[in-house]
Scaffold this motif. Structure first.
Motif, short mmCIF file in Angstrom:
data_model
loop_
_atom_site.label_atom_id
_atom_site.label_comp_id
_atom_site.label_asym_id
_atom_site.label_seq_id
_atom_site.Cartn_x
_atom_site.Cartn_y
_atom_site.Cartn_z
N MET A 146 44.08 34.69 39.02
CA MET A 146 44.11 34.05 40.41
C MET A 146 44.96 34.07 41.34
O MET A 146 46.33 33.22 40.87
CB MET A 146 43.22 32.62 39.72
CG MET A 146 42.46 32.45 41.02
SD MET A 146 41.03 33.47 41.57
CE MET A 146 40.17 32.79 42.90
N LYS A 147 44.65 34.23 42.56
CA LYS A 147 46.41 34.76 43.69
C LYS A 147 44.99 33.72 45.01
O LYS A 147 44.03 33.90 45.23
CB LYS A 147 46.40 36.28 43.96
CG LYS A 147 47.29 36.32 41.91
CD LYS A 147 48.47 36.33 42.22
CE LYS A 147 49.25 36.89 41.12
NZ LYS A 147 50.01 36.39 40.39
N ASP A 184 43.52 38.30 40.29
CA ASP A 184 44.53 39.72 40.26
C ASP A 184 44.74 40.42 40.84
O ASP A 184 45.34 41.45 41.89
CB ASP A 184 45.21 39.18 39.15
CG ASP A 184 46.20 37.44 38.66
OD1 ASP A 184 45.10 37.02 39.02
OD2 ASP A 184 47.32 37.24 38.53
NI NI Z 1 45.65 34.93 38.38
#
Ligand code: NI
Ligand code: NI
Ligand code: NI
Lengths: 107, 107, 107
Positions: free
Chosen positions: C1-2, C50
């Motif tokens: 996750m970004k 991502d």
């Molecule tokens: Ni991630």
């Protein structure tokens, strides 16, 4: 050190803020314009030790978890009769990001 | 690349903003509603190379460090005499988070 | 996750917001006071997997990339004659930070 960034609906942001402050967390609120929750929301920044992240998330969830609520709804019929019946609506819900803090300073 | 997130009291935010800009840093200010400092504060976002983080923190601290100040205070006594004497109050103080930037783009 | 944090000029923020929402991204907009872009800007927070970071950056760039535009400009001469000629100005441009998310919760 972690930075918790939480996007909380405005219906719940007062309670979230009060609950976090009561437990001793430093809370900064950012004014949010629009957003992915329909009614407007507030973005919280909370800095915390790693071992208190669970507590922060639990406090935020406790005050803002997505839930259903019965609200009155009114239908007008042709013959001039009103019928008020409850409708279930979904309210609340928060989105929480936890970020690593590379360095933390209080000056 | 680092992202510096600094929460600065409104008394000092103008000076912090001016000092960072003068040294060539790109500064974005977020409107903050309420917060853990009593008087309202501004959240700064500053993107910077890793080796300039110390300089950014030093600039912010230099303009907003927690400090005491003497302010006039007035006491009214029973017999109708006013006594104005200085009281030491604490002002300023910033909270600074440094975050790693995974990727940075200027488009 | 970004977490994608993008600072977008106000001329383009409506289009950026619409384009991200259309592609299914959850967008939170923070009100920005002043900033390093002259005209005021909006800070976007977008949480994403991502493998969709490239898409998010591409959408933001597509709607807000720095570009030149011809605008009419008027000069008044001594003898009372107006001359309107186009001048090239630079508009747009966004700054995008991608941060790693340590933990993500939707409650
Ligand atoms: Ni991630
Ligand atoms: Ni830590
Ligand atoms: Ni770096």
């Amino acid at each position: 050190m972690k930075l918790v960034l939480a996007i909380v609906g405005n219906d719940d942001s007062g309670m979230v803020s009060a609950a976090l402050t009561k437990e001793g967390f430093s809370v900064t609120k950012l004014a949010t314009t629009g957003g992915f929750l329909k009614k407007g929301n507030t973005t919280f920044i909370v800095g915390t030790e790693d071992d208190k992240v669970d507590q922060v998330i639990s406090i935020i969830a406790g005050q803002s978890r997505r839930r259903t609520q019965l609200v009155p709804s009114t239908t007008t019929m042709d013959i001039g009769v009103y019928s008020a019946f409850p409708v279930e609506v979904t309210i609340g819900g928060s989105t929480i990001f936890v970020l690593n803090v590379d360095r933390f300073e209080k000056v």
